[in-house]
Design a protein around this motif. Structure first.
Motif, PDB file in Angstrom:
ATOM      1  N   LEU A 160       8.440  -1.822  -2.946  1.00 36.04           N
ATOM      2  CA  LEU A 160       7.857  -1.502  -4.245  1.00 36.04           C
ATOM      3  C   LEU A 160       8.757  -1.947  -5.399  1.00 36.04           C
ATOM      4  N   ALA A 215       7.382   1.383   0.699  1.00 37.01           N
ATOM      5  CA  ALA A 215       8.301   1.938  -0.303  1.00 37.01           C
ATOM      6  C   ALA A 215       9.492   1.016  -0.536  1.00 37.01           C
ATOM      7  N   ASP A 274       2.467   6.875  -5.515  1.00 30.61           N
ATOM      8  CA  ASP A 274       3.514   6.442  -4.597  1.00 30.61           C
ATOM      9  C   ASP A 274       4.842   6.403  -5.355  1.00 30.61           C
ATOM     10  N   GLU A 275       5.912   6.792  -4.669  1.00 29.73           N
ATOM     11  CA  GLU A 275       7.220   6.824  -5.305  1.00 29.73           C
ATOM     12  C   GLU A 275       8.237   6.056  -4.484  1.00 29.73           C
ATOM     13  N   ALA A 276       9.197   5.487  -5.196  1.00 33.86           N
ATOM     14  CA  ALA A 276      10.301   4.803  -4.526  1.00 33.86           C
ATOM     15  C   ALA A 276      11.514   4.832  -5.436  1.00 33.86           C
ATOM     16  N   ARG A 307       7.213   5.493  -9.931  1.00 38.45           N
ATOM     17  CA  ARG A 307       6.033   6.241  -9.500  1.00 38.45           C
ATOM     18  C   ARG A 307       4.832   5.422  -9.946  1.00 38.45           C
ATOM     19  N   THR A 308       3.990   5.021  -9.004  1.00 40.67           N
ATOM     20  CA  THR A 308       2.820   4.203  -9.322  1.00 40.67           C
ATOM     21  C   THR A 308       1.676   5.081  -9.820  1.00 40.67           C
ATOM     22  N   GLY A 320      -4.341   2.672  -6.435  1.00 45.14           N
ATOM     23  CA  GLY A 320      -4.942   3.646  -5.533  1.00 45.14           C
ATOM     24  C   GLY A 320      -5.970   3.112  -4.565  1.00 45.14           C
ATOM     25  N   LEU A 359      -1.588  -0.478  -5.915  1.00 45.10           N
ATOM     26  CA  LEU A 359      -0.720   0.411  -6.685  1.00 45.10           C
ATOM     27  C   LEU A 359      -1.533   1.391  -7.531  1.00 45.10           C
ATOM     28  N   ARG A 364      -7.228   1.326  -1.357  1.00 46.40           N
ATOM     29  CA  ARG A 364      -6.483   1.198  -0.107  1.00 46.40           C
ATOM     30  C   ARG A 364      -7.199   0.379   0.962  1.00 46.40           C
ATOM     31  N   VAL A 415      -0.928  -0.404   2.099  1.00 49.42           N
ATOM     32  CA  VAL A 415       0.035   0.181   1.169  1.00 49.42           C
ATOM     33  C   VAL A 415       1.153  -0.826   0.908  1.00 49.42           C
TER      34      VAL A 415
END
Length: 170
Positions: free
Chosen positions: A158, A155, A68-70, A63-64, A111, A109, A113, A152
């Protein structure tokens, strides 16, 4: 003044609740416990030895700071990696070989963009310079253009990005 006292009382209640909450501790991933090589144990259980010379795997649950999650894993046999043409990998690795591009990835990462936000975050100067670096990161697959001019880290890239950085840590 009553409003301020009420707000302070509310904050004190929240702090007390947090301090009273049970704490859970997660052991460090590199402990000397019996399961120190838990990921390696799982990988070797899946490798066809002696037919194969082994395997290499990257795995992560991330989780960044931007939220963002992966969850991702990928493995290849050592035979496959050693037989590959490594020169084909040079552009992907080269895209990470510039301090500005690394700073841009870190800013995404965190935020930032849009190109303007990224230019401000990394203090590069013009958005033209930012776009130059963004194009290289996109061509290598480390970034993807999203709606509204945002960028971005996909995912599926990442965990590979973070494991590549992990490999550079000494």
């Amino acid at each position: 003044m009553d409003d301020l006292l009420a707000r302070v009382a509310t904050l004190e209640e929240r702090v007390a609740a947090l301090e009273a909450a049970p704490t859970t501790t997660t052991p460090p991933l590199d402990t000397d416990a019996d399961d120190r090589f838990w990921a390696l144990t799982g990988l070797t259980a899946r490798v066809d030895r002696p037919a194969s010379s082994g395997a290499v795997m990257m795995v992560g649950d991330v989780r960044t700071p931007a939220g963002d999650e992966a969850r991702w894993q990928y493995a290849l046999t050592t035979d496959h990696l050693l037989a590959a043409d490594w020169s084909d990998l040079a552009p992907v690795l080269a895209a990470l070989g510039h301090p500005v591009r690394l700073a841009l990835l870190r800013a995404v990462l965190d935020g930032a963009r849009t190109a303007r936000e990224l230019a401000d975050a990394v203090d590069v100067g013009s958005t033209g310079q930012v776009y130059h670096h963004l194009r290289q990161l996109q061509a290598a697959g480390w970034l993807r253009a999203a709606a509204g001019g945002e960028h971005v880290v996909p995912a599926e890239r990442l965990v590979p990005l973070l494991t590549t950085l992990l490999a550079a840590v000494r």
